[in-house]
Design an enzyme around this catalytic site. Structure first.
Site, PDB file in Angstrom:
ATOM      1  N   THR A 157       9.136  40.774  61.283  1.00  0.00           N
ATOM      2  CA  THR A 157       9.681  41.551  62.340  1.00  0.00           C
ATOM      3  C   THR A 157       8.684  41.730  63.481  1.00  0.00           C
ATOM      4  OG1 THR A 157      10.860  42.544  60.556  1.00  0.00           O
ATOM      5  CG2 THR A 157      10.588  43.903  62.485  1.00  0.00           C
ATOM      6  N   VAL A 186      21.518  43.040  56.107  1.00  0.00           N
ATOM      7  CA  VAL A 186      20.869  43.792  57.172  1.00  0.00           C
ATOM      8  C   VAL A 186      19.746  44.625  56.552  1.00  0.00           C
ATOM      9  CG1 VAL A 186      21.177  45.587  58.921  1.00  0.00           C
ATOM     10  CG2 VAL A 186      22.957  43.857  58.574  1.00  0.00           C
ATOM     11  N   GLY A 187      18.568  44.561  57.149  1.00  0.00           N
ATOM     12  CA  GLY A 187      17.424  45.325  56.656  1.00  0.00           C
ATOM     13  C   GLY A 187      17.252  46.631  57.405  1.00  0.00           C
ATOM     14  N   ASP A 188      16.018  47.116  57.421  1.00  0.00           N
ATOM     15  CA  ASP A 188      15.757  48.432  58.007  1.00  0.00           C
ATOM     16  C   ASP A 188      15.664  48.409  59.530  1.00  0.00           C
ATOM     17  OD1 ASP A 188      13.364  46.886  57.642  1.00  0.00           O
ATOM     18  OD2 ASP A 188      12.206  48.671  58.156  1.00  0.00           O
ATOM     19  N   GLY A 211      12.587  45.344  53.942  1.00  0.00           N
ATOM     20  CA  GLY A 211      13.469  46.328  54.554  1.00  0.00           C
ATOM     21  C   GLY A 211      14.204  47.229  53.593  1.00  0.00           C
TER      22      GLY A 211
END
Lengths: 290, 290
Positions: A157, A186-188, A211
């Site tokens: 990221t 979907v991650g954090d 995440g």
């Protein structure tokens, strides 16, 4: 630096198993030079009086465009060989936020996230619905960007936190997610309070790492809550959030965090994190390894 | 009730502009009877020693199947006339969580969320990627469910929180989102810490209302953080989270919250919230209006 008008900027390009033995020295030098350029540009904008929300967007867009990181142009593919991108931005002044997830067509997800914040009544828009807004708003698309091969230095990221002359904090984060993730994962990153959070007078945080553990720890907001409710200083809040929330469930990664006074704290429990910052005293940091 | 083994259950069917003048009395009676049935069934499961995570899933599945609420079978369409569903579930014992967003095909999003938690290494999966997992895992699909017309009593989300005999807390939430939302819009429901949160020894929370404000307030985790870091009791934590976080930015909605001792607190700042509960003392509550 005038008292009472501190400014500061910090960026990251992902945390992970980044070690001298798996990152060629010329590559490390190029990435460090690029990060230095990005923070110096951002710092100049802050000196000119630009708003934190604008500066974190510009910084993250530059990191998305670099091709060095797992975000924007450099994003890694999911299990189906497709790129799906997530991003979020938050304005600490208003606590307004915008985010997108699992978008495929837009070149700069962070800009789309900012448009979601400013042009809709929503915070998070996912998938084709978000891509169709990118087209509606004439944002540059990814046409022609080749998905990079599995580059060993493309771990994570990207993100930025900034404090502007007006006392506003902002945070922005953008990612291609984890390599070979399930389609739609979907991650954090785009989740407010997990991977991205900013609130004037409290803290701005952008996270990177695994995440799922950051989501389960609501990590960015846990740091904010320790500062608000337990009156912990920035450094202690970050260290205890890792020690008490993230690490007991096995989470690895890092954060960049910025206090209302312009104190920068960069922390990671992985071998490396791409990072650069200029704090309120004008002190410069650029680094990759521990 | 044996000391040291408290059990409790609370459910909601959404908060909003629900008033006696816009809800026919026979409809109100039917919905109350249905909610009573759901909490009594859930309570029986808890008495039999079933785990909180299982009980909240069962309760929310029943609410999804009711057709009375904006979730599952009763979900309202987005701007394109399509139904997109979101759900999340969290196990307070392990802080494991599963969530789905913008799914169209699965009949019971809450069950798909639980499968994401138990069968993948991910927390949140969105869109077609999540629907394809529902097919892979042979979950019942929505085939043949007609999208309901714009029913004035279908205001919100459904949710459940439970405390089991073993001291475990769990929370689950499911929604069709807001009427005529943009395609791909995701609210607070599937976001851990925003609309759904559970942690043993702290609290279980399920929220309903204007999701964007709950996201920007990280509301469910704000309640947990007040209990952990400011040592506030449940009721004070909920009331102050609304007063200091949600309401200053204009947010409306409600939460059901459950303490480790089986204390239930149901709160909303809207004219009504569909709600029912049985607390650790065996006290029953069923209500709709303020």
């Amino acid at each position: 630096m005038l008292m009472g008008q501190p400014i500061a900027i910090a960026i990251h390009g992902g945390a992970g198993n980044i070690r001298p033995e798996n990152l060629p020295p010329d590559r490390a030098q190029k990435v460090e030079a690029y990060m230095r350029e990005v923070v110096e540009e951002a710092y100049l904008l802050l000196q000119q009086g630009r708003m934190a929300i604008e500066v974190v967007e510009v910084a993250v867009r530059r990191l998305e465009d670099a091709g060095y990181f797992n975000a924007g142009t450099g994003a890694v593919p999911n299990e189906r060989g497709e790129v799906e991108l997530d991003a979020a931005i938050m304005d600490g002044h208003t606590r307004r936020a915008g985010a997108v997830a699992a978008v495929r067509q837009v070149r700069n997800p962070i800009t789309l996230a900012r448009y979601v914040m400013e042009r809709t009544s929503h915070v998070l828009i996912v998938g084709a619905g978000a891509d169709s807004l990118a087209q509606l708003w004439n944002l540059p698309l990814r046409n022609g960007i080749e998905t990079p091969s599995e580059v060993p230095w493309s771990y994570g990221t990207v993100g930025a936190v900034a404090l502007d002359k007006h006392g506003n904090l902002a945070a922005a984060t953008s990612t291609g997610g984890i390599m070979h993730k399930k389609a739609g994962r979907v991650g954090d990153t785009p989740l407010i309070g997990a991977g991205t959070y900013a609130e004037n007078g409290v803290v701005a945080v952008s996270a990177t790492g695994q995440g799922e553990y950051f989501i389960r720890s609501v990590l960015a907001y846990d740091i904010a809550a320790r500062i608000r409710y337990a009156k912990q200083p920035l450094r202690e809040a970050v260290l205890q959030a890792f020690a008490e929330r993230l690490e007991p469930i096995g989470g690895q990664g890092g954060v960049i965090a910025l206090s209302p006074a312009g104190e920068v704290f960069l922390h990671f429990n992985t071998p490396g994190m791409y990072r650069a910052a200029i704090n309120a005293s004008g002190h410069r940091i650029v680094g990759i390894f521990r």
